[in-house]
Every structure is written in structure tokens, then in C-alpha cells.
Design a protein around this motif. Sequence first.
Motif, PDB file in Angstrom:
ATOM      1  N   ALA A 135     -92.142 -49.641  -5.668  1.00 35.13           N
ATOM      2  CA  ALA A 135     -91.391 -50.661  -5.218  1.00 35.13           C
ATOM      3  C   ALA A 135     -91.313 -50.894  -3.635  1.00 35.13           C
ATOM      4  CB  ALA A 135     -90.153 -50.358  -5.751  1.00 35.13           C
ATOM      5  N   HIS A 136     -91.305 -52.090  -3.273  1.00 38.91           N
ATOM      6  CA  HIS A 136     -91.092 -51.998  -1.832  1.00 38.91           C
ATOM      7  C   HIS A 136     -89.539 -52.157  -1.262  1.00 38.91           C
ATOM      8  CE1 HIS A 136     -95.370 -53.356  -1.435  1.00 38.91           C
ATOM      9  NE2 HIS A 136     -95.168 -54.536  -2.009  1.00 38.91           N
TER      10      HIS A 136
ATOM     11  N   CYS B 170     -82.776 -60.281   0.355  1.00 37.98           N
ATOM     12  CA  CYS B 170     -83.825 -60.041  -0.455  1.00 37.98           C
ATOM     13  C   CYS B 170     -84.325 -58.312  -0.244  1.00 37.98           C
ATOM     14  CB  CYS B 170     -85.080 -60.908  -0.497  1.00 37.98           C
ATOM     15  SG  CYS B 170     -84.846 -62.493  -1.280  1.00 37.98           S
ATOM     16  N   VAL B 171     -83.193 -57.678   0.197  1.00 38.17           N
ATOM     17  CA  VAL B 171     -83.668 -56.045   0.803  1.00 38.17           C
ATOM     18  C   VAL B 171     -82.831 -55.414  -0.208  1.00 38.17           C
ATOM     19  CG1 VAL B 171     -83.427 -57.127   3.234  1.00 38.17           C
ATOM     20  CG2 VAL B 171     -81.379 -56.454   2.066  1.00 38.17           C
ATOM     21  N   ALA B 172     -83.450 -54.228  -0.434  1.00 40.93           N
ATOM     22  CA  ALA B 172     -82.758 -53.179  -1.075  1.00 40.93           C
ATOM     23  C   ALA B 172     -81.670 -52.369  -0.610  1.00 40.93           C
ATOM     24  CB  ALA B 172     -83.805 -52.116  -1.495  1.00 40.93           C
TER      25      ALA B 172
ATOM     26  N   LEU C  42     -84.610 -43.989 -11.800  1.00 40.03           N
ATOM     27  CA  LEU C  42     -85.981 -43.392 -11.690  1.00 40.03           C
ATOM     28  C   LEU C  42     -86.898 -43.995 -10.594  1.00 40.03           C
ATOM     29  CD1 LEU C  42     -88.020 -41.268 -12.744  1.00 40.03           C
ATOM     30  CD2 LEU C  42     -88.612 -42.953 -14.379  1.00 40.03           C
ATOM     31  N   VAL C  43     -87.142 -43.351  -9.641  1.00 45.05           N
ATOM     32  CA  VAL C  43     -88.281 -43.847  -8.644  1.00 45.05           C
ATOM     33  C   VAL C  43     -89.546 -43.230  -8.852  1.00 45.05           C
ATOM     34  CG1 VAL C  43     -88.891 -43.904  -6.287  1.00 45.05           C
ATOM     35  CG2 VAL C  43     -86.300 -44.103  -6.792  1.00 45.05           C
TER      36      VAL C  43
ATOM     37  N   GLN D  10     -89.193 -43.023  -0.968  1.00 48.66           N
ATOM     38  CA  GLN D  10     -88.147 -41.953  -0.470  1.00 48.66           C
ATOM     39  C   GLN D  10     -86.914 -42.934  -0.012  1.00 48.66           C
ATOM     40  OE1 GLN D  10     -88.588 -38.365  -0.624  1.00 48.66           O
ATOM     41  NE2 GLN D  10     -86.413 -38.443  -0.695  1.00 48.66           N
ATOM     42  N   GLY D  11     -86.974 -43.941   0.842  1.00 50.47           N
ATOM     43  CA  GLY D  11     -85.873 -44.558   1.134  1.00 50.47           C
ATOM     44  C   GLY D  11     -85.086 -45.146  -0.083  1.00 50.47           C
ATOM     45  N   LEU D  12     -85.801 -45.508  -1.173  1.00 56.42           N
ATOM     46  CA  LEU D  12     -85.244 -46.308  -2.227  1.00 56.42           C
ATOM     47  C   LEU D  12     -84.342 -45.161  -2.901  1.00 56.42           C
ATOM     48  CD1 LEU D  12     -87.994 -48.397  -3.812  1.00 56.42           C
ATOM     49  CD2 LEU D  12     -85.722 -49.130  -2.672  1.00 56.42           C
TER      50      LEU D  12
END
Length: 373
Positions: free
Chosen positions: A156-157, A297-299, A311-312, A327-329
Motif C-alpha cells: 500500500a502507498h 486522500c492521505v493515510a 496487518l501490513v 513502515q510508515g503505515l
Amino acid sequence: MTTIDREFIGIPSPAVGRAGAGGHPLQGIYHTPAGRRPRTAFIASHYNVDFSEHYMATRMAARGYGFLGWNTRFRGAEHLFSLDHALAEIGVGVRLLRDRGVETVVLLGNSGGGSLMAAYHSQSREPNIRPPYGRSKVFEPALHLPPGDLMVFLAAHPGRPEWITRTMDPSMVDETDPNSVDPELDMYDPRHGGSYSEDFLARYRAAQIERNHRLTAWCKEQLDAARDRPARDRIFTMGRTWADPRYVDASIDPSKRPTPLCYFGDPKRANYGVMGVGMVNTMRTWLNMFSLQESDCVATPHLARLDLPTLVVQPDADSGVFPNDAQGLYDGAATADKEFVTLPGDHYFAEPDGARDAVAETLAGWLSGRAQP
């Protein structure tokens, strides 16, 4: 081998009805084990990519889960995107699953869909997104979204504004001329080499942000000037958007990805081509989707509200989503119940052989202690 049922679904949107030619604005395919009504099901959606036949759909159905590959009406129509409408239309898909007896809904954010699903969950918990520039209110159905129960980020972006900014070519000095170049900021100029200095990268990243802000200001000026005119918006093109130094320099955010490479092959050739994310926009949509200042539209801000088990899953050879992005997510997710897994594979886990099955096994294993198929 498990037999899979595939149910095509076409239904109206809260915003628009059936087209004159017969097509419904919202379309998808619900994959289930034959003859069963799963208690747990995934829903996957994207800003503009068709996810109806997502590569994980049959694999998860074969393992007992439902999988709704769900398209909002913006499938293939990125230049018309509006976040509040898209979230309302994803909500239609979540309600559809509940109506089919699903007790546990897994929000699957794949690729660009990661920030979209993060925004969906965030908005379902506490309405927070802004109306599109020039509108005074958020679309009413987007204020009442049915929540999901679990979250999965798959390759994921971090968000459309961040992603487009990091891949924008800051050496483009004239937005109307795709061949205009400032050599001091050209990552493809041989003088800068394939391994970039810290000074060059700092100037480069700052200039990318400046280009985003410059486009934001231009869009606002144009929209404000046209507010009382018959044509209040228009199409424009944004060139040169395959210029993340990580495409060329493997020492930046190291992974097993091959370089030079981007999603459209050779990055320099792609950068001067006409294929890519955000190449065609309306001014209003560009602000709503890509502006660092205006887009939701940003996480990152939505992750602060992410209280679901999460879960990533990150591919180890992705050429467009990098380890620091994943890692940022993971770090940003507010939940204490979270897991980060890196698996062999490219962005879509098309390679190596068996990569997609490994993802399916990882998802099923993670779900086993949290939900029943």
C-alpha cells in the motif's frame, strides 16, 4: 479443489443511477466458496483501478472467505474523482456484505487503495474529510458509513498526494512543455549519476514539494477566477511523473527491487511518456486527490484513528512502494493490535512463483485467531 461462486453485482450509487445504456455505476464481483455464505469477507476498492477480479479474490474464497472486488463509479475515471462520493460508494459495498450475512468485514487496502480504505475507516469512526474545493458540504451519505472490523494493507502507498509528489519530476520548469528541463534538478542527467548525494536529494525532494504547491496554487487561482463563469472547471495534463530517485538508486530505501525500474518499465522512458498516475485531471479533482495542502486522500491523519486489528504486508521487491512507506503505515496505525510482514514478491506478487499463495496463507493465518470463515 474448492469451487468458487462468482456473483456479479451492479447497483446504483447514492449519487447517480443507472446509465442510459444500461450500466450501473457501482459494479463488482462477490467471490465465495460454492454454496456457502461466509461469515467473514474482504472488500477491496481503489481510486480508479478495477478490483472486481482482484488477484486475491479466488485465493481467499478457496480458503473459506468472501471477497468483494468493488468498483466505485470512478473506475477508469480518475480525472473525475471525488473522495466523499467514493467513500459513500464503498459504504454501499460494505452494507451489501452485511446484507449477505457477513459478520466480520475486512477492509483490504491494496496499492493506492491503502490510503482510500484508511480514509474510509477514519470517516466511519468520525466524519473528518473536507468537502472538495469550491463546495460547502461533504456529500451527505459519506457522513454515515458502516464500519469495517479488520484492516489489511497490501503493498500500500502512503497516500495519493505523498506518492505523486515523491514521483513528480521537479526539473519540469514549464507545465505546458513536457520537454522543459532544469538540469540542476534532473535525476536523469548523467552528471548526477545513478547514486545521488544527500545534497542533491534534499534539493530534489524540496523542489518536488514546491511543484505540488505550485500546481495547487494554480488550480485554486483558475477555479476562483472561473467561479461565476459558464465553464467553472477544465481538464489539464500533468506530465513527467516517473521520477522518484528510488527507481534508479537502490541504496535509497534498500530492498530487493531491481533498478532502474518503475511500474511502466524503464523510468526515464516512462517519465517522458503519456502513461501514469494523475496524467489527466480536472483542477477540482487534482486538489481533491493530489494536493498536499487540500487532499484528504492521505493515510497519515487517518491512521491516527485506526483502532482495528491491522496487518501490513509488504513485497520485498516492490518497485513503487518502498520499505519506508510500509513502515510508515505500520508505525502510524494507532491500534496496538498490528503486525508487519514482508514477503517475497513484486508489487502485485505476480513473481516469484507461489508469491500470491504465500500472501493468501499469510492473510488466512492472521485471520484465524480473529474471525471465522
